[in-house]
Structures are given as structure tokens and as C-alpha cells.
Design a protein around this motif. Structure first.
Motif, mmCIF file in Angstrom:
data_model
loop_
_atom_site.group_PDB
_atom_site.id
_atom_site.type_symbol
_atom_site.label_atom_id
_atom_site.label_comp_id
_atom_site.label_asym_id
_atom_site.label_seq_id
_atom_site.Cartn_x
_atom_site.Cartn_y
_atom_site.Cartn_z
ATOM 1 N N GLY A 123 -4.624 -53.191 -15.824
ATOM 2 C CA GLY A 123 -5.588 -53.070 -16.910
ATOM 3 C C GLY A 123 -6.831 -52.330 -16.451
ATOM 4 O O GLY A 123 -6.876 -51.755 -15.365
ATOM 5 N N GLU A 124 -7.822 -52.359 -17.293
ATOM 6 C CA GLU A 124 -9.064 -51.645 -17.010
ATOM 7 C C GLU A 124 -10.116 -52.594 -16.440
ATOM 8 O O GLU A 124 -10.112 -53.787 -16.752
ATOM 9 C CB GLU A 124 -9.598 -50.992 -18.284
ATOM 10 C CG GLU A 124 -8.683 -49.901 -18.823
ATOM 11 C CD GLU A 124 -8.421 -48.793 -17.810
ATOM 12 O OE1 GLU A 124 -9.361 -48.364 -17.116
ATOM 13 O OE2 GLU A 124 -7.262 -48.343 -17.719
ATOM 14 N N PRO A 125 -11.015 -52.081 -15.600
ATOM 15 C CA PRO A 125 -12.093 -52.932 -15.095
ATOM 16 C C PRO A 125 -13.044 -53.308 -16.227
ATOM 17 O O PRO A 125 -13.142 -52.594 -17.228
ATOM 18 C CB PRO A 125 -12.791 -52.040 -14.068
ATOM 19 C CG PRO A 125 -12.480 -50.648 -14.482
ATOM 20 C CD PRO A 125 -11.132 -50.703 -15.146
ATOM 21 N N TYR A 126 -13.734 -54.441 -16.061
ATOM 22 C CA TYR A 126 -14.685 -54.837 -17.097
ATOM 23 C C TYR A 126 -16.098 -54.361 -16.791
ATOM 24 O O TYR A 126 -16.965 -54.369 -17.657
ATOM 25 C CB TYR A 126 -14.648 -56.355 -17.348
ATOM 26 C CG TYR A 126 -15.213 -57.197 -16.239
ATOM 27 C CD1 TYR A 126 -16.549 -57.558 -16.230
ATOM 28 C CD2 TYR A 126 -14.404 -57.642 -15.204
ATOM 29 C CE1 TYR A 126 -17.079 -58.341 -15.216
ATOM 30 C CE2 TYR A 126 -14.921 -58.423 -14.192
ATOM 31 C CZ TYR A 126 -16.257 -58.768 -14.197
ATOM 32 O OH TYR A 126 -16.768 -59.533 -13.184
ATOM 33 N N LYS A 127 -16.353 -53.934 -15.545
ATOM 34 C CA LYS A 127 -17.637 -53.326 -15.209
ATOM 35 C C LYS A 127 -17.457 -52.530 -13.920
ATOM 36 O O LYS A 127 -16.464 -52.678 -13.207
ATOM 37 C CB LYS A 127 -18.757 -54.357 -15.072
ATOM 38 C CG LYS A 127 -18.720 -55.177 -13.805
ATOM 39 C CD LYS A 127 -19.947 -56.066 -13.685
ATOM 40 C CE LYS A 127 -19.941 -56.747 -12.332
ATOM 41 N NZ LYS A 127 -21.101 -57.560 -12.091
ATOM 42 N N GLY A 128 -18.416 -51.727 -13.638
ATOM 43 C CA GLY A 128 -18.358 -50.943 -12.412
ATOM 44 C C GLY A 128 -19.594 -50.074 -12.279
ATOM 45 O O GLY A 128 -20.340 -49.877 -13.243
ATOM 46 N N GLY A 129 -19.805 -49.581 -11.084
ATOM 47 C CA GLY A 129 -20.976 -48.748 -10.881
ATOM 48 C C GLY A 129 -21.123 -48.303 -9.447
ATOM 49 O O GLY A 129 -20.173 -48.285 -8.664
ATOM 50 N N LEU A 130 -22.359 -47.948 -9.147
ATOM 51 C CA LEU A 130 -22.739 -47.556 -7.803
ATOM 52 C C LEU A 130 -23.766 -48.553 -7.300
ATOM 53 O O LEU A 130 -24.646 -48.973 -8.054
ATOM 54 C CB LEU A 130 -23.374 -46.156 -7.801
ATOM 55 C CG LEU A 130 -22.576 -45.028 -8.437
ATOM 56 C CD1 LEU A 130 -23.372 -43.730 -8.380
ATOM 57 C CD2 LEU A 130 -21.234 -44.870 -7.765
ATOM 58 N N CYS A 131 -23.652 -48.934 -6.038
ATOM 59 C CA CYS A 131 -24.634 -49.836 -5.439
ATOM 60 C C CYS A 131 -25.232 -49.156 -4.215
ATOM 61 O O CYS A 131 -24.502 -48.685 -3.341
ATOM 62 C CB CYS A 131 -23.999 -51.161 -5.048
ATOM 63 S SG CYS A 131 -25.228 -52.334 -4.400
ATOM 64 N N HIS A 132 -26.551 -49.121 -4.175
ATOM 65 C CA HIS A 132 -27.277 -48.465 -3.093
ATOM 66 C C HIS A 132 -27.940 -49.473 -2.146
ATOM 67 O O HIS A 132 -28.774 -49.089 -1.341
ATOM 68 C CB HIS A 132 -28.365 -47.561 -3.683
ATOM 69 C CG HIS A 132 -27.853 -46.531 -4.637
ATOM 70 N ND1 HIS A 132 -27.344 -45.319 -4.228
ATOM 71 C CD2 HIS A 132 -27.735 -46.543 -5.992
ATOM 72 C CE1 HIS A 132 -26.964 -44.617 -5.285
ATOM 73 N NE2 HIS A 132 -27.194 -45.342 -6.369
ATOM 74 N N CYS A 133 -27.549 -50.752 -2.227
ATOM 75 C CA CYS A 133 -28.193 -51.775 -1.395
ATOM 76 C C CYS A 133 -27.859 -51.541 0.089
ATOM 77 O O CYS A 133 -26.919 -50.832 0.443
ATOM 78 C CB CYS A 133 -27.802 -53.182 -1.832
ATOM 79 S SG CYS A 133 -26.190 -53.753 -1.266
ATOM 80 N N ALA A 134 -28.647 -52.165 0.952
ATOM 81 C CA ALA A 134 -28.471 -51.992 2.401
ATOM 82 C C ALA A 134 -27.087 -52.457 2.860
ATOM 83 O O ALA A 134 -26.463 -51.805 3.700
ATOM 84 C CB ALA A 134 -29.578 -52.729 3.150
ATOM 85 N N GLY B 277 -27.047 -49.942 -9.226
ATOM 86 C CA GLY B 277 -27.868 -51.026 -8.719
ATOM 87 C C GLY B 277 -28.593 -50.613 -7.448
ATOM 88 O O GLY B 277 -28.160 -49.710 -6.737
ATOM 89 N N TRP B 278 -29.675 -51.284 -7.202
ATOM 90 C CA TRP B 278 -30.521 -51.033 -6.035
ATOM 91 C C TRP B 278 -30.975 -49.576 -5.969
ATOM 92 O O TRP B 278 -31.002 -48.939 -4.918
ATOM 93 C CB TRP B 278 -29.833 -51.477 -4.745
ATOM 94 C CG TRP B 278 -29.866 -52.956 -4.621
ATOM 95 C CD1 TRP B 278 -28.910 -53.833 -5.052
ATOM 96 C CD2 TRP B 278 -30.925 -53.748 -4.115
ATOM 97 N NE1 TRP B 278 -29.314 -55.126 -4.831
ATOM 98 C CE2 TRP B 278 -30.558 -55.101 -4.245
ATOM 99 C CE3 TRP B 278 -32.159 -53.454 -3.557
ATOM 100 C CZ2 TRP B 278 -31.373 -56.142 -3.851
ATOM 101 C CZ3 TRP B 278 -32.982 -54.485 -3.152
ATOM 102 C CH2 TRP B 278 -32.576 -55.815 -3.300
ATOM 103 N N ALA B 279 -31.371 -49.059 -7.145
ATOM 104 C CA ALA B 279 -31.795 -47.664 -7.244
ATOM 105 C C ALA B 279 -33.056 -47.383 -6.422
ATOM 106 O O ALA B 279 -33.307 -46.234 -6.074
ATOM 107 C CB ALA B 279 -32.015 -47.285 -8.701
#
Length: 125
Positions: A21-32, A103-105
Motif C-alpha cells: 500500500g501507500e505510506p500515510y506520511k513522509g518527508g525529509l528530516c534534517h535533525c542531527a 522537519g528540523w528545517a
């Protein structure tokens, strides 16, 4: 209509997984943490529910993050209500899973181009 099935795994092939199936969320994370784990400027990830995920092979876990004990590849993070897949470990590339958030922009590299229409959060979204 058939359900999308994606497969992935670690560098040496000892750990394999499948998401349905498809993911329910997603993105890029720039945290340490994500920068250190990936050895890159960010982690590109997507989240599925545990019932959509299966895996084979031995994994070890450090701070909730699973990795292959043979080659060290970080493949996924198992949670009680989500499985976060590191999208660079999918077999198909490009996989056309676009980020929905960043996240963590505040740790984002200034040379990275802005993604139109993608909201950025200074810390965790």
C-alpha cells in the motif's frame, strides 16, 4: 485495482523487507541524528502502519533504529504504530514517493533548493 508492493533491504542483502500500500506520511528530516545515521544532509523517509510491513533477516536496534548487523545499513525504524522506511533502501529508484513535510528545517543546508508547496518545521513536525 492491485495494491502497491515495494521491497527493499540492506546493502549486503541479509535484511529484506516489504511494504504494501501507500505510506500515510513522509518527508525529509534534517535533525542531527538523521544526518549522522545517513551520513548525508537529511533522511528521506516514509511511514507505513505495522500491518503493511514484513521483514526477514536479523536486525539489531539502537535508539529505536534498526540496522543490519552484517553491513550496518539502516533500513527502517519499528514503532508500535508505525514503521519508518529509509527510502534510499527501497529496491526501486526513483520510487516517486515525494516528501510531504520537512522537519528540523533549522538544520537544513542553505544550499538545498526549496521544495515548492512543502511545509518546513523548525523542529519535529
Amino acid at each position: 485495482m492491485s495494491e502497491t508492493i515495494r521491497t527493499g533491504g540492506c546493502l549486503c542483502g541479509a535484511v529484506r523487507y516489504e511494504v504494501r500500500g501507500e505510506p500515510y506520511k513522509g518527508g525529509l528530516c534534517h535533525c542531527a541524528d538523521c544526518r549522522k545515521i545517513t551520513g548525508s544532509s537529511f533522511l528521506h523517509y516514509a511511514d507505513w502502519r505495522p500491518h503493511q510491513f514484513s521483514s526477514t533477516g536479523e536486525v539489531r536496534t539502537y535508539a529505536g533504529r534498526s540496522f543490519c548487523p552484517q553491513c550496518g545499513s539502516h533500513t527502517f525504524n519499528l514503532g508500535d504504530d508505525q514503521v519508518e522506511i529509509h527510502l534510499g533502501t527501497l529496491d526501486d529508484a526513483p520510487n516517486d514517493i515525494k516528501p510531504l513535510i520537512e522537519g528540523w528545517a533549522k538544520r537544513r543546508e542553505r544550499w538545498l533548493p526549496t521544495l515548492p508547496g512543502i511545509p518546513m518545521f523548525p523542529g519535529d513536525p
